[in-house]
Design a protein around this motif. Structure first.
Motif, PDB file in Angstrom:
ATOM      1  N   TYR A   1      21.312   0.470  18.181  1.00  0.00           N
ATOM      2  CA  TYR A   1      19.846   0.489  18.196  1.00  0.00           C
ATOM      3  C   TYR A   1      19.476   0.664  19.661  1.00  0.00           C
ATOM      4  CZ  TYR A   1      15.244  -1.885  18.427  1.00  0.00           C
ATOM      5  OH  TYR A   1      13.947  -2.226  18.667  1.00  0.00           O
TER       6      TYR A   1
ATOM      7  N   VAL B   1       5.996   3.762  19.765  1.00  0.00           N
ATOM      8  CA  VAL B   1       5.075   2.695  19.359  1.00  0.00           C
ATOM      9  C   VAL B   1       4.322   2.160  20.575  1.00  0.00           C
ATOM     10  CG1 VAL B   1       4.875   0.546  18.029  1.00  0.00           C
ATOM     11  CG2 VAL B   1       6.927   1.944  17.776  1.00  0.00           C
TER      12      VAL B   1
ATOM     13  N   ASP C   1      -0.106  -8.709   5.574  1.00  0.00           N
ATOM     14  CA  ASP C   1      -0.498  -7.306   5.669  1.00  0.00           C
ATOM     15  C   ASP C   1      -0.487  -6.791   7.099  1.00  0.00           C
ATOM     16  OD1 ASP C   1      -2.610  -9.092   5.960  1.00  0.00           O
ATOM     17  OD2 ASP C   1      -4.104  -7.826   5.011  1.00  0.00           O
TER      18      ASP C   1
ATOM     19  N   GLY D   1       3.119 -13.848   8.961  1.00  0.00           N
ATOM     20  CA  GLY D   1       3.753 -12.746   9.704  1.00  0.00           C
ATOM     21  C   GLY D   1       2.813 -12.192  10.769  1.00  0.00           C
ATOM     22  N   ASP D   2       2.920 -10.888  11.027  1.00  0.00           N
ATOM     23  CA  ASP D   2       2.090 -10.287  12.082  1.00  0.00           C
ATOM     24  C   ASP D   2       0.601 -10.480  11.825  1.00  0.00           C
ATOM     25  OD1 ASP D   2       4.336  -9.426  13.388  1.00  0.00           O
ATOM     26  OD2 ASP D   2       3.843  -7.284  13.332  1.00  0.00           O
TER      27      ASP D   2
ATOM     28  N   GLN E   1       0.803  -1.233   0.000  1.00  0.00           N
ATOM     29  CA  GLN E   1       0.000   0.000   0.000  1.00  0.00           C
ATOM     30  C   GLN E   1       0.831   1.275   0.000  1.00  0.00           C
ATOM     31  OE1 GLN E   1      -2.486  -0.093   3.498  1.00  0.00           O
ATOM     32  NE2 GLN E   1      -0.782  -0.054   4.923  1.00  0.00           N
TER      33      GLN E   1
ATOM     34  N   GLY F   1       8.954 -11.511  16.711  1.00  0.00           N
ATOM     35  CA  GLY F   1       7.872 -11.321  15.734  1.00  0.00           C
ATOM     36  C   GLY F   1       8.347 -11.452  14.296  1.00  0.00           C
ATOM     37  N   GLY F   2       9.392 -10.720  13.975  1.00  0.00           N
ATOM     38  CA  GLY F   2       9.918 -10.758  12.609  1.00  0.00           C
ATOM     39  C   GLY F   2      10.567 -12.097  12.292  1.00  0.00           C
ATOM     40  N   CYS F   3      11.265 -12.651  13.290  1.00  0.00           N
ATOM     41  CA  CYS F   3      11.906 -13.964  13.084  1.00  0.00           C
ATOM     42  C   CYS F   3      10.837 -15.012  12.773  1.00  0.00           C
ATOM     43  CB  CYS F   3      12.679 -14.379  14.337  1.00  0.00           C
ATOM     44  SG  CYS F   3      14.023 -13.261  14.748  1.00  0.00           S
TER      45      CYS F   3
HETATM   46  P1  FAD Z   1       4.793  -5.573   8.589  1.00  0.00           P
HETATM   47  O1  FAD Z   1       6.242  -5.347   8.744  1.00  0.00           O
HETATM   48  O2  FAD Z   1       3.865  -4.750   9.402  1.00  0.00           O
HETATM   49  O3  FAD Z   1       4.449  -5.377   7.045  1.00  0.00           O
HETATM   50  C1  FAD Z   1       3.125  -5.392   6.586  1.00  0.00           C
HETATM   51  C2  FAD Z   1       3.092  -4.644   5.270  1.00  0.00           C
HETATM   52  O4  FAD Z   1       1.802  -4.772   4.698  1.00  0.00           O
HETATM   53  C3  FAD Z   1       3.341  -3.153   5.445  1.00  0.00           C
HETATM   54  O5  FAD Z   1       4.352  -2.736   4.560  1.00  0.00           O
HETATM   55  C4  FAD Z   1       1.999  -2.520   5.135  1.00  0.00           C
HETATM   56  O6  FAD Z   1       2.118  -1.236   4.541  1.00  0.00           O
HETATM   57  C5  FAD Z   1       1.403  -3.533   4.176  1.00  0.00           C
HETATM   58  N1  FAD Z   1      -0.059  -3.523   4.165  1.00  0.00           N
HETATM   59  C6  FAD Z   1      -0.902  -3.535   5.232  1.00  0.00           C
HETATM   60  N2  FAD Z   1      -2.184  -3.506   4.836  1.00  0.00           N
HETATM   61  C7  FAD Z   1      -2.157  -3.494   3.471  1.00  0.00           C
HETATM   62  C8  FAD Z   1      -3.189  -3.450   2.481  1.00  0.00           C
HETATM   63  N3  FAD Z   1      -4.489  -3.426   2.822  1.00  0.00           N
HETATM   64  N4  FAD Z   1      -2.825  -3.447   1.172  1.00  0.00           N
HETATM   65  C9  FAD Z   1      -1.506  -3.467   0.824  1.00  0.00           C
HETATM   66  N5  FAD Z   1      -0.495  -3.482   1.724  1.00  0.00           N
HETATM   67  C10 FAD Z   1      -0.823  -3.506   3.038  1.00  0.00           C
HETATM   68  N6  FAD Z   1      10.734  -8.730  15.638  1.00  0.00           N
HETATM   69  C11 FAD Z   1      11.899  -9.406  15.724  1.00  0.00           C
HETATM   70  O7  FAD Z   1      12.032 -10.475  15.127  1.00  0.00           O
HETATM   71  N7  FAD Z   1      12.939  -8.928  16.478  1.00  0.00           N
HETATM   72  C12 FAD Z   1      12.857  -7.741  17.139  1.00  0.00           C
HETATM   73  O8  FAD Z   1      13.810  -7.331  17.784  1.00  0.00           O
HETATM   74  C13 FAD Z   1      11.651  -6.998  17.046  1.00  0.00           C
HETATM   75  N8  FAD Z   1      11.525  -5.819  17.686  1.00  0.00           N
HETATM   76  C14 FAD Z   1      10.369  -5.111  17.579  1.00  0.00           C
HETATM   77  C15 FAD Z   1      10.249  -3.896  18.256  1.00  0.00           C
HETATM   78  C16 FAD Z   1       9.077  -3.180  18.187  1.00  0.00           C
HETATM   79  C17 FAD Z   1       8.957  -1.876  18.924  1.00  0.00           C
HETATM   80  C18 FAD Z   1       7.989  -3.687  17.422  1.00  0.00           C
HETATM   81  C19 FAD Z   1       6.697  -2.924  17.336  1.00  0.00           C
HETATM   82  C20 FAD Z   1       8.085  -4.896  16.771  1.00  0.00           C
HETATM   83  C21 FAD Z   1       9.275  -5.628  16.836  1.00  0.00           C
HETATM   84  N9  FAD Z   1       9.425  -6.851  16.176  1.00  0.00           N
HETATM   85  C22 FAD Z   1      10.593  -7.549  16.269  1.00  0.00           C
HETATM   86  C23 FAD Z   1       8.309  -7.419  15.401  1.00  0.00           C
HETATM   87  C24 FAD Z   1       8.456  -7.141  13.913  1.00  0.00           C
HETATM   88  O9  FAD Z   1       8.591  -5.770  13.680  1.00  0.00           O
HETATM   89  C25 FAD Z   1       7.234  -7.665  13.180  1.00  0.00           C
HETATM   90  O10 FAD Z   1       6.935  -8.949  13.609  1.00  0.00           O
HETATM   91  C26 FAD Z   1       7.465  -7.662  11.676  1.00  0.00           C
HETATM   92  O11 FAD Z   1       7.654  -6.351  11.206  1.00  0.00           O
HETATM   93  C27 FAD Z   1       6.293  -8.318  10.965  1.00  0.00           C
HETATM   94  O12 FAD Z   1       6.499  -8.283   9.594  1.00  0.00           O
HETATM   95  P2  FAD Z   1       5.256  -8.403   8.613  1.00  0.00           P
HETATM   96  O13 FAD Z   1       5.843  -8.393   7.240  1.00  0.00           O
HETATM   97  O14 FAD Z   1       4.367  -9.505   9.025  1.00  0.00           O
HETATM   98  O15 FAD Z   1       4.410  -7.081   8.876  1.00  0.00           O
END
Ligand code: FAD
Length: 391
Positions: free
Chosen positions: A222, A270, A160, A290-291, A31, A303-305
């Motif tokens: 960081y 956050v 997403d 993912g999330d 998006q 979360g990311g792992c």
């Molecule tokens: P996201 O990174 O949220 O990506 C989702 C994507 O989907 C975004 O780019 C968004 O724009 C897009 N999207 C959403 N809705 C739509 C739509 N309707 N249409 C098109 N696109 C859309 N994890 C670790 O492993 N180690 C850490 O140390 C760690 N530290 C963290 C610290 C903080 C403060 C936070 C908040 C999280 C941390 N995490 C960590 C967790 C990690 O950031 C998430 O688990 C990870 O980013 C998830 O990735 P994702 O691709 O599932 O989601």
């Protein structure tokens, strides 16, 4: 076979790379119009690094990763070291060094590996449906975008994020996430040994709060501050230094140095939420990853792992069921829900102890930290790391 992936975060991009490696035609829709990750950095623990290595990114992630030789806990007010220990036993046990990595750089690495020009930016999904549901009898899933366009594919992976629309579709309705009780301020600063040693993950703890620094590549720390406060507390953008100076006024000199060094304009704020684990990740030809599938507090940095683990598990599922989307998605779901849910609950438990949900338990943890030689902490971290798809 064609897969559509919604979301170009670390989950969606890892999945895109993983499926492309099997020869599946992949289209990624995102998006936002440019690469602007929320948050400064993450720690990619050994299980996540192993997934990235598996996807062929071993050299790239090692270049971005900070080197953490030791870990320490420091008493908030006095600055006294409560415990300090080597990370080497952990690396020896799990067979891979973890890497703290700047988010923007991790994101760019994944985008390049998939192909930046192949990501469709500025495409906001507004609805998703499985073919059988849409009543047209077709064996495909369909995504509609805000710009009026539509795509169909053999499968749709909703990566997403935490507020996932795909999850709403898969579960048949919206869910309510849970506020974890604290706000996380994070960013990057130049390494300064007045805050903590250059190759150490240093965490100041006290009053149910923590302040932490760890190295990422390029001579940077960081950093993050956890501040328990009500959800939705007012905050003026750019006021991080003022807020943190007030919240941590009586903390040790290293924390004051960090507050003075941070850039309030780029410090992120956050509110931390999570979601009870759920075990339905698939509806027909639509799945979450993912999330979207497992929204966790960051208290164990998984979360990311876990999203990277999803991506590898998805690849294995399609490797084992190359021509059968329902069977592959069922295998993906079976491989992942328990493991990912367990990490969410482990993080929640750690979150409660760190942030003094029960002050006596937290006081007990501080006492244990003063006795710690690293054995128990490393055992806990190894417990988080083990159990992913790449051993
Ligand atoms: P996201 O990174 O949220 O990506 C989702 C994507 O989907 C975004 O780019 C968004 O724009 C897009 N999207 C959403 N809705 C739509 C739509 N309707 N249409 C098109 N696109 C859309 N994890 C670790 O492993 N180690 C850490 O140390 C760690 N530290 C963290 C610290 C903080 C403060 C936070 C908040 C999280 C941390 N995490 C960590 C967790 C990690 O950031 C998430 O688990 C990870 O980013 C998830 O990735 P994702 O691709 O599932 O989601």
């Amino acid at each position: 076979m064609k897969a559509v992936i919604i979301g170009a975060g670390m989950g969606g991009l890892s999945a895109a790379i993983a499926l492309k490696q099997l020869g599946i035609e992949v289209e990624v829709y995102e998006q936002v119009t440019e690469n602007k990750p929320v948050g400064a950095a993450i720690s990619v623990w050994s299980n996540g690094v192993k997934c990235l290595n598996h996807l062929g990114l071993e050299r790239e992630v090692a270049e971005l990763g900070g080197i953490v030789e030791t870990m320490s806990y420091v008493e908030a007010k006095t600055g006294d070291t409560m415990c300090r220990f080597s990370m080497q036993p952990l690396i020896d046990e799990v067979g891979q060094r973890p890497y703290p990595v700047a988010r923007a750089e991790l994101q760019l690495m994944l985008m390049k590996a998939y192909g930046i020009d192949d990501i469709h930016f500025g495409k906001k999904m507004i609805s998703v449906s499985d073919g059988s549901d849409s009543g047209d009898g077709s064996d495909s899933a369909t995504v509609d975008f805000a710009d009026g366009t539509t795509v169909t594919a053999d499968l749709v992976i909703g990566a997403d994020g935490a507020k996932s629309l795909t999850r709403e579709y898969v579960l048949g309705g919206p869910v309510t996430r849970r506020y974890a009780g604290y706000v996380n301020f994070n960013g990057l600063v130049e390494i300064d040994e007045a805050i903590g040693p250059a190759t150490e993950w240093t965490t100041y703890v006290g009053d149910g709060r923590r302040v932490s620094v760890m190295p990422v590549a390029g001579g940077r720390f960081y950093f993050f501050f956890d501040v328990p406060m009500p959800e939705g507390a007012p905050y003026e953008r750019g006021s991080a230094r003022k807020v943190l100076a007030a919240e941590f006024a009586d903390w040790a000199p290293g924390v004051q140095t960090l507050i003075a060094a941070l850039d309030p304009a780029t410090t992120n704020r956050v509110e931390i939420l999570d979601l009870d684990p759920f075990h339905t990740w698939v509806k027909g030809r639509v799945a979450v990853l993912g999330d979207a599938a497992h929204n966790t507090t960051p208290d164990i940095g998984q979360g990311g792992c876990s999203a990277m683990e999803d991506a590898v598990a998805l690849q294995y599922a399609f490797r084992d069921h190359p021509d059968d989307v329902p069977a592959a998605l069922a295998a993906y779901q079976a491989a992942r829900t328990e493991r990912a849910g367990e990490l969410v609950l482990r993080a929640r438990k750690r979150c409660d102890v760190t942030h003094a949900k029960d002050p006596e338990k937290t006081a007990q943890w501080y006492r244990e930290l003063r006795e710690e030689d690293g054995t128990n902490i490393i055992r806990g971290i190894v417990g988080n790391i083990m159990g992913g798809p790449v051993t």
